[in-house]
Motif scaffolding. Sequence first.
Motif: not given
Length: 276
Positions: A16-17, A194-195, A19, A189, A12-13, A198, A22, A9, A67
Amino acid sequence: MTGYTFSLIGEYLAGQVDSYFAVLTRTFLAALVFLPFLRRRWLNWKLAIQLMLIGAIQLGVMYIFYYRSFLLLTVPEVLIFTIFTPIYITLYYDWLARRFSPYYLLTAVLSVIGAALIRYDALTSDYLLGFLVVQGANICFAIGQVAYKQLLAKQTEQPPHLAIFGCFHLGALLVSVLSWFLFGKAHYPEHPTQWAILIWLGAGASGLGYFLWNKGATLVNAGALAIMNNALIPAGLIVNLLIWNRDTNLLKLLTGGGVILLSLYLNERYTRRRKP
């Protein structure tokens, strides 16, 4: 949740993605795994709503806090601040039972010390808000575990966990949908990695992981449940060391792990002595 999941997390997340997206993805995938197993024979409206409320708190609200904490803290700081969950479990369980169990609280504190010996690292100068956010996640996680354990204990006929657990994830999904609709941003993502992360976090860590954890919570006493929240820390580090070959301070791992095992031993000894 192991240190490896925290790292996924954080690396990579986080940042960037979105929350909220996610959280939505994780709860949706977890619900997708378990909803087909729901069985009307074991569910009534009251039980279904109670399970949904537990899932909304333990998973949905907890993930929102969790997150957000990665935007305020480093990964090591998030890790160290999660170690207080056993104390919340013990206090909440005693509050529901209208009693105070100082011995369970003592063993919970001992497990926190053991986890701190393993996890403590240098903290940044501005971490108070992040600390409070992580405690919000810890409290939600503690409430959910105890509530699920108590709810199942009150059932006159014990339902199979698999036949009812989809309601837990459905409650979490409703919270995540609402929070994403209100606060989410278009940060999705961009890379297959990233996908993939998840998908794993949703179907694996959130879906199967929480099912097994909550089922296990119904099989142990409150003190053991509290301690096992921190026993995951040395277990996760051992997995990272053996499988992923991550660097680990073996002295800190053995010392802290030994203290956590001591707390579990003292808890079980006390529990056996209390039995007629």
